[in-house]
Write an enzyme that holds these catalytic residues in place. Structure first.
Site, PDB file in Angstrom:
ATOM      1  N   ASP A   7       0.872  -1.243   0.093  1.00 48.62           N
ATOM      2  CA  ASP A   7      -0.035   0.102   0.096  1.00 48.62           C
ATOM      3  C   ASP A   7       0.970   1.166   0.026  1.00 48.62           C
ATOM      4  OD1 ASP A   7      -2.287   1.712   0.078  1.00 48.62           O
ATOM      5  OD2 ASP A   7      -2.249   1.372   2.465  1.00 48.62           O
ATOM      6  N   GLU A  67      -1.015  -1.311  -4.762  1.00 48.61           N
ATOM      7  CA  GLU A  67      -2.226  -0.365  -5.248  1.00 48.61           C
ATOM      8  C   GLU A  67      -1.781   0.517  -6.363  1.00 48.61           C
ATOM      9  OE1 GLU A  67      -5.803   1.705  -2.845  1.00 48.61           O
ATOM     10  OE2 GLU A  67      -4.092   1.800  -1.998  1.00 48.61           O
ATOM     11  N   ASP A 139      -2.686   0.558   7.255  1.00 47.54           N
ATOM     12  CA  ASP A 139      -1.658   0.654   6.041  1.00 47.54           C
ATOM     13  C   ASP A 139      -1.372  -1.018   5.898  1.00 47.54           C
ATOM     14  OD1 ASP A 139      -1.104   3.712   5.418  1.00 47.54           O
ATOM     15  OD2 ASP A 139      -1.063   3.256   7.640  1.00 47.54           O
TER      16      ASP A 139
END
EC number: 3.1.21.10
Length: 154
Positions: A7, A67, A139
């Site tokens: 992430d 991501e 996260d």
């Protein structure tokens, strides 16, 4: 198969390592790479690369899932995009195959609904990985969802 989910961020990069063995998903590790806002931006980017390299060397994943963002509007977002570039470069240095997923696709893969909220994603991650306490911080939990998406969509 061992996958690292990432992430991206400049202040905090979430990571999650998952093994898939005969269809069973096992959480190996998760956490964050944290940089200080008092550092110069280039120092923060070097720290992200160095820390990610250490994680890759320690856990030796076979692949990576990251991501992906589509809209870049604010200066904060530009910093995240720069951090993401450093992350992609570091993964490439280790010749890891990389899958990229936008947030809606991650939510859809993990919960079955592309507009799920963070709690739905977290509950699905906990259920799939058979963990009783939520991975912290957020996260790291998000990175595990990204890694699961990489497994589901390989």
């Amino acid at each position: 198969m061992r996958i690292i989910g990432i992430d991206p961020g400049l202040a905090r990069v979430g990571y999650g390592i998952i093994d898939e063995i005969e269809g069973k998903k096992i959480m190996i590790d998760c956490g964050i790479i944290e940089t200080k806002s008092t550092q110069k931006e280039e120092e923060r980017l070097v720290e992200i690369s160095n820390d990610l390299s250490s994680i890759i060397k320690k856990w030796n994943p076979n692949s990576a899932a990251v991501e992906k963002f589509f809209f870049y509007r604010s200066s904060t977002t530009i910093s995240v995009v720069q951090a993401r570039g450093v992350i992609m470069m570091t993964l490439g240095k280790y010749k890891l195959p990389i899958q990229e997923f936008p947030p809606m696709q991650i939510k859809l893969a993990v919960t079955g609904y592309g507009h799920s909220d963070k709690n739905d994603v977290l509950n699905s991650v906990m259920h799939e990985l058979n963990v009783t306490s939520p991975p912290k911080p957020d996260d790291a939990a998000d990175a595990l969802a990204i890694a699961l998406t990489g497994i589901y969509l390989k």
